[in-house]
Write an enzyme that holds these catalytic residues in place. Structure first.
Site, PDB file in Angstrom:
ATOM      1  N   LYS A  13       0.160   4.326  -3.763  1.00 23.72           N
ATOM      2  CA  LYS A  13       1.619   4.381  -3.908  1.00 23.72           C
ATOM      3  C   LYS A  13       2.211   2.983  -4.106  1.00 23.72           C
ATOM      4  CE  LYS A  13       2.583   6.223   0.109  1.00 23.72           C
ATOM      5  NZ  LYS A  13       1.240   6.408   0.677  1.00 23.72           N
ATOM      6  N   ARG A  88       8.824  10.238   5.504  1.00 27.56           N
ATOM      7  CA  ARG A  88       7.475  10.633   5.922  1.00 27.56           C
ATOM      8  C   ARG A  88       7.491  11.785   6.916  1.00 27.56           C
ATOM      9  NH1 ARG A  88       4.685   5.271   4.937  1.00 27.56           N
ATOM     10  NH2 ARG A  88       2.494   5.456   5.453  1.00 27.56           N
ATOM     11  N   ARG A 127      -9.777  -2.076   1.026  1.00 33.18           N
ATOM     12  CA  ARG A 127      -8.500  -2.712   0.656  1.00 33.18           C
ATOM     13  C   ARG A 127      -8.275  -3.989   1.473  1.00 33.18           C
ATOM     14  NH1 ARG A 127      -2.887   0.577   0.832  1.00 33.18           N
ATOM     15  NH2 ARG A 127      -3.106   0.467   3.094  1.00 33.18           N
ATOM     16  N   ARG A 160      -5.752  -5.391   6.796  1.00 36.22           N
ATOM     17  CA  ARG A 160      -4.713  -4.924   7.714  1.00 36.22           C
ATOM     18  C   ARG A 160      -5.382  -4.206   8.894  1.00 36.22           C
ATOM     19  NH1 ARG A 160      -0.628  -1.662   3.806  1.00 36.22           N
ATOM     20  NH2 ARG A 160      -0.763  -0.241   5.574  1.00 36.22           N
ATOM     21  N   ARG A 171      -4.611   7.990  10.405  1.00 35.28           N
ATOM     22  CA  ARG A 171      -3.504   7.944   9.438  1.00 35.28           C
ATOM     23  C   ARG A 171      -3.560   9.136   8.484  1.00 35.28           C
ATOM     24  NH1 ARG A 171      -4.000   2.460   6.575  1.00 35.28           N
ATOM     25  NH2 ARG A 171      -2.008   2.971   5.665  1.00 35.28           N
TER      26      ARG A 171
HETATM   27  P1  AMP Z   1       2.232   1.932   4.576  1.00 34.28           P
HETATM   28  O1  AMP Z   1       2.255   0.492   4.178  1.00 34.28           O
HETATM   29  O2  AMP Z   1       3.257   2.754   3.836  1.00 34.28           O
HETATM   30  O3  AMP Z   1       0.864   2.528   4.549  1.00 34.28           O
HETATM   31  O4  AMP Z   1       2.710   1.975   6.100  1.00 34.28           O
HETATM   32  C1  AMP Z   1       1.953   1.357   7.115  1.00 34.28           C
HETATM   33  C2  AMP Z   1       2.383   1.899   8.461  1.00 34.28           C
HETATM   34  O5  AMP Z   1       3.773   1.607   8.675  1.00 34.28           O
HETATM   35  C3  AMP Z   1       2.293   3.414   8.599  1.00 34.28           C
HETATM   36  O6  AMP Z   1       0.988   3.847   8.969  1.00 34.28           O
HETATM   37  C4  AMP Z   1       3.307   3.668   9.706  1.00 34.28           C
HETATM   38  O7  AMP Z   1       2.792   3.320  10.971  1.00 34.28           O
HETATM   39  C5  AMP Z   1       4.410   2.675   9.361  1.00 34.28           C
HETATM   40  N1  AMP Z   1       5.405   3.314   8.461  1.00 34.28           N
HETATM   41  C6  AMP Z   1       5.639   2.998   7.153  1.00 34.28           C
HETATM   42  N2  AMP Z   1       6.596   3.797   6.637  1.00 34.28           N
HETATM   43  C7  AMP Z   1       6.941   4.655   7.627  1.00 34.28           C
HETATM   44  C8  AMP Z   1       7.854   5.735   7.718  1.00 34.28           C
HETATM   45  N3  AMP Z   1       8.595   6.136   6.668  1.00 34.28           N
HETATM   46  N4  AMP Z   1       7.947   6.382   8.900  1.00 34.28           N
HETATM   47  C9  AMP Z   1       7.230   6.014   9.972  1.00 34.28           C
HETATM   48  N5  AMP Z   1       6.327   5.015   9.956  1.00 34.28           N
HETATM   49  C10 AMP Z   1       6.195   4.333   8.801  1.00 34.28           C
END
Ligand code: AMP
Length: 219
Positions: A13, A88, A127, A160, A171
């Site tokens: 994404k 989400r 990654r 990360r 996740r």
């Molecule tokens: P991402 O970079 O989108 O994979 O997000 C990394 C982490 O940030 C996720 O696993 C969540 O812990 C947190 N996070 C990101 N976006 C959201 C969201 N919309 N709602 C809740 N947690 C989020």
């Protein structure tokens, strides 16, 4: 144009949203990046968010909605945006609906990128991220020319915490339980397009572009 990118962690994404944002001059709004930014500033909200992210859990809805609310009031979002990783959960959809109404905005398209767990686990565990420019690097598909260094800026690359094997499955489970229902929600609203997220960055970008170009021309 206002878009939402839905899809499981590791589907690409972020990479696709970044490309599309550049191509259509849209703001790229990643709630993951917003969380990582407050974490790096070591604010109270950052420490709170980190405790969830490191365990593979979602950050509470009110925290995320607060960040989105602030971000959507910034000038660069006026000509359109792509949400990457938001909403989400069902309460986030509800909160977002209220916010959009307040701002007099609506979402044009929701793109759901799809892939199977084997591909996602492979992509997430290989990654890496540049600590300086934030570039996403894949050790298998696009390894850096110099080990440990970003090709673009020379910054140090790191893994990360939430891309470590023990967190990845959590996740994926959280996605299935809390976010996948949103795919059906937007499908019922006839806003959603499913796009195969398996393939090279270029192949997936072409699929998304083809859909958008057809639909923009129709409007
Ligand atoms: P991402 O970079 O989108 O994979 O997000 C990394 C982490 O940030 C996720 O696993 C969540 O812990 C947190 N996070 C990101 N976006 C959201 C969201 N919309 N709602 C809740 N947690 C989020």
């Amino acid at each position: 144009m206002r878009l939402i990118f839905l899809g499981p962690p590791g589907i690409g994404k972020g990479t696709q949203a970044k490309l599309l944002a550049e191509r259509y001059s849209l703001a790229h709004l990643s709630t993951g990046d917003m969380c990582r930014s407050v974490i790096s500033k070591k604010t109270d909200v950052g420490t709170f968010a980190k405790s969830f992210i490191d365990k593979g859990k979602l950050v509470p809805d009110d925290v995320v909605l607060g960040m989105v609310n602030e971000r959507l009031r910034e000038d660069d979002t006026a000509s359109g945006y792509i949400f990457d990783g938001f909403p989400r959960t069902v309460p986030q959809v509800e909160g977002f609906k209220k916010l959009l109404k307040e701002l007099g905005q609506f979402i044009d398209h929701v793109i759901a990128l799809e892939g199977n767990d084997t591909v996602l686990v492979e992509r997430l565990s290989s990654r890496r991220t540049c600590s300086d420019c934030g570039k996403i690097i894949n050790l298998i598909f696009s390894p850096p020319k110099v080990s440990g260094q970003c090709d673009d800026c020379g910054g140090e690359i790191f893994q990360r915490n939430d891309d470590k094997p023990e967190v990845i499955q959590k996740r994926l489970d959280v996605y299935e339980e809390q976010t996948e229902p949103l795919v059906h929600y937007y499908e019922r609203k006839a806003l959603l397009r499913r796009v195969d997220g398996v393939g090279s960055v270029h192949e997936v970008a072409e699929r998304i572009d083809k859909y958008l170009i057809n639909n923009i021309l129709e409007e």
